[in-house]
Scaffold this active site. Structure first.
Site, PDB file in Angstrom:
ATOM      1  N   ASP A  85       0.815  -0.971   0.102  1.00  0.00           N
ATOM      2  CA  ASP A  85      -0.057  -0.039  -0.018  1.00  0.00           C
ATOM      3  C   ASP A  85       0.905   1.309   0.114  1.00  0.00           C
ATOM      4  OD1 ASP A  85       0.911  -0.676   2.391  1.00  0.00           O
ATOM      5  OD2 ASP A  85      -0.622   0.543   3.799  1.00  0.00           O
ATOM      6  N   HIS A  86       2.153   0.902  -0.260  1.00  0.00           N
ATOM      7  CA  HIS A  86       3.342   2.181  -0.095  1.00  0.00           C
ATOM      8  C   HIS A  86       3.053   3.445  -1.398  1.00  0.00           C
ATOM      9  CE1 HIS A  86       4.522  -1.364   1.616  1.00  0.00           C
ATOM     10  NE2 HIS A  86       5.457  -0.837   2.426  1.00  0.00           N
TER      11      HIS A  86
ATOM     12  N   TYR B   1       0.082   2.746  14.968  1.00  0.00           N
ATOM     13  CA  TYR B   1       1.438   3.384  15.110  1.00  0.00           C
ATOM     14  C   TYR B   1       1.188   4.808  15.838  1.00  0.00           C
ATOM     15  CZ  TYR B   1       2.689   0.814  10.925  1.00  0.00           C
ATOM     16  OH  TYR B   1       3.156  -0.317  10.124  1.00  0.00           O
TER      17      TYR B   1
ATOM     18  N   LYS C 161      -0.920  -4.770  13.859  1.00  0.00           N
ATOM     19  CA  LYS C 161       0.316  -4.663  13.310  1.00  0.00           C
ATOM     20  C   LYS C 161       1.205  -3.653  14.025  1.00  0.00           C
ATOM     21  CE  LYS C 161       2.522  -3.589   8.670  1.00  0.00           C
ATOM     22  NZ  LYS C 161       2.403  -3.346   7.175  1.00  0.00           N
TER      23      LYS C 161
ATOM     24  N   GLY D 214       6.629  -5.393   3.610  1.00  0.00           N
ATOM     25  CA  GLY D 214       6.577  -4.930   2.383  1.00  0.00           C
ATOM     26  C   GLY D 214       7.671  -4.720   1.573  1.00  0.00           C
TER      27      GLY D 214
HETATM   28  P1  FBP Z   1       7.052  -2.181   5.393  1.00  0.00           P
HETATM   29  O1  FBP Z   1       7.473  -3.558   5.638  1.00  0.00           O
HETATM   30  O2  FBP Z   1       7.692  -1.978   3.873  1.00  0.00           O
HETATM   31  O3  FBP Z   1       7.788  -1.170   6.467  1.00  0.00           O
HETATM   32  O4  FBP Z   1       5.312  -1.822   5.237  1.00  0.00           O
HETATM   33  C1  FBP Z   1       4.779  -1.851   6.251  1.00  0.00           C
HETATM   34  C2  FBP Z   1       3.696  -0.584   6.366  1.00  0.00           C
HETATM   35  O5  FBP Z   1       2.961  -0.585   7.403  1.00  0.00           O
HETATM   36  C3  FBP Z   1       3.022  -0.623   5.016  1.00  0.00           C
HETATM   37  O6  FBP Z   1       1.842  -1.176   5.151  1.00  0.00           O
HETATM   38  C4  FBP Z   1       2.600   1.010   4.984  1.00  0.00           C
HETATM   39  O7  FBP Z   1       2.405   1.611   3.893  1.00  0.00           O
HETATM   40  C5  FBP Z   1       3.944   1.582   5.412  1.00  0.00           C
HETATM   41  O8  FBP Z   1       4.635   0.748   6.235  1.00  0.00           O
HETATM   42  C6  FBP Z   1       3.586   2.730   6.301  1.00  0.00           C
HETATM   43  O9  FBP Z   1       4.956   3.330   6.726  1.00  0.00           O
HETATM   44  P2  FBP Z   1       5.062   4.572   7.482  1.00  0.00           P
HETATM   45  O10 FBP Z   1       3.698   5.024   8.154  1.00  0.00           O
HETATM   46  O11 FBP Z   1       5.952   4.173   8.555  1.00  0.00           O
HETATM   47  O12 FBP Z   1       5.663   5.580   6.537  1.00  0.00           O
END
Ligand code: FBP
Length: 244
Positions: free
Chosen positions: A18-19, A138, A169, A222
């Site tokens: 979802d990046h 988060y 997560k 990801g």
């Molecule tokens: P990664 O394993 O690449 O870190 O992905 C985890 C993730 O939670 C993704 O689902 C999301 O797009 C991204 O990290 C969000 O990262 P952040 O909010 O830290 O920029």
């Protein structure tokens, strides 16, 4: 709700993609900008699910691996207190063939009240559709000094449980000893760990073993997979670590 369909031996390995919305194309190279490339990794790499925003799911997803649709998201273009608005309804995700829905909360944000009340609606709607809920917990915002502080991660894990997540997560604290308590605080909510920015392969696998030893259910990872030069090989190694 038991997220049985997404788990194997009570453990799971999800491929997050979802990046494009969260970080923009700067995360991508000439292979992984293409969702077909990543969906192929999800299938051949034996992931328990792939995590997509609705637009990518709509245009590229055609089965072969269970789907988790992210119901909210934000770009990195905004500053200030974080909030991730809803971008997809539970009904729409169910229509796309989702086996679960995902939603990011930012405990500690000045928008916590809005975030929690939107999430409450989403979580209850997901129950109506029989879909498990995965929560990205988060802690963020100006009130948060260190988002990998173990006490704060334990709080985030607990918030996942309290708000009705089936899977929460979390980021890793970097220390197996204190992370055990983080996992304990999630109670019957399964806890999975995010991958983060690209790690060296040895470091990634060592850390993965360490994390599985703390009682975590697995990973929702990801960049460390689809940016790897040999994604299927690293996925195989991770599969061994998670499912033994
Ligand atoms: P990664 O394993 O690449 O870190 O992905 C985890 C993730 O939670 C993704 O689902 C999301 O797009 C991204 O990290 C969000 O990262 P952040 O909010 O830290 O920029």
């Amino acid at each position: 709700m038991k997220p049985a369909k997404l788990m194997r031996k009570n453990r799971c390995l999800f491929l997050a993609y979802d990046h494009g919305l969260e970080h923009g194309p700067s995360d991508f190279d000439s292979r992984n900008f293409n969702p077909e490339y990543v969906l192929d990794i999800a299938k051949k790499g034996k992931f328990n699910a792939v995590i997509l925003q609705k637009g990518v799911a709509e245009k590229y997803y055609s089965g072969g691996v269970p789907l988790i649709v992210k119901l909210n998201g934000k770009t990195k273009l905004i500053s200030g207190e974080p909030i991730s608005p809803q971008t997809c309804s539970v009904k729409y995700a169910a229509g796309l063939g989702a086996s679960a829905v995902g939603y990011t909360i930012y405990p500690g944000s000045a928008f916590e009240r809005e975030i929690f009340s939107e999430f409450a609606r989403v979580q209850e709607e997901a129950r109506d559709y029989g879909l498990p809920v995965v929560v990205w917990a988060y802690p963020r915002g100006s009130a948060i000094k260190n988002d990998t502080d173990p006490e704060l991660l334990a709080y985030a894990a607990r918030i996942g449980l309290e708000l009705g997540a089936d899977i929460v997560k979390l980021k890793y604290s970097g220390n197996a000893e204190n992370f055990r308590r983080v996992i304990e605080c999630a109670g019957r909510t399964k806890a999975v760990v995010a991958g983060g920015f690209k790690l060296g392969e040895d470091e990634l696998l060592k850390q993965a073993k360490e994390i599985m030893g703390t009682g975590a259910a697995g990973f929702a990872i990801g960049r460390n997979i689809w940016r790897h030069p040999e994604p299927l090989r690293i996925a195989k190694e991770l599969n061994k670590i998670v499912f033994g």
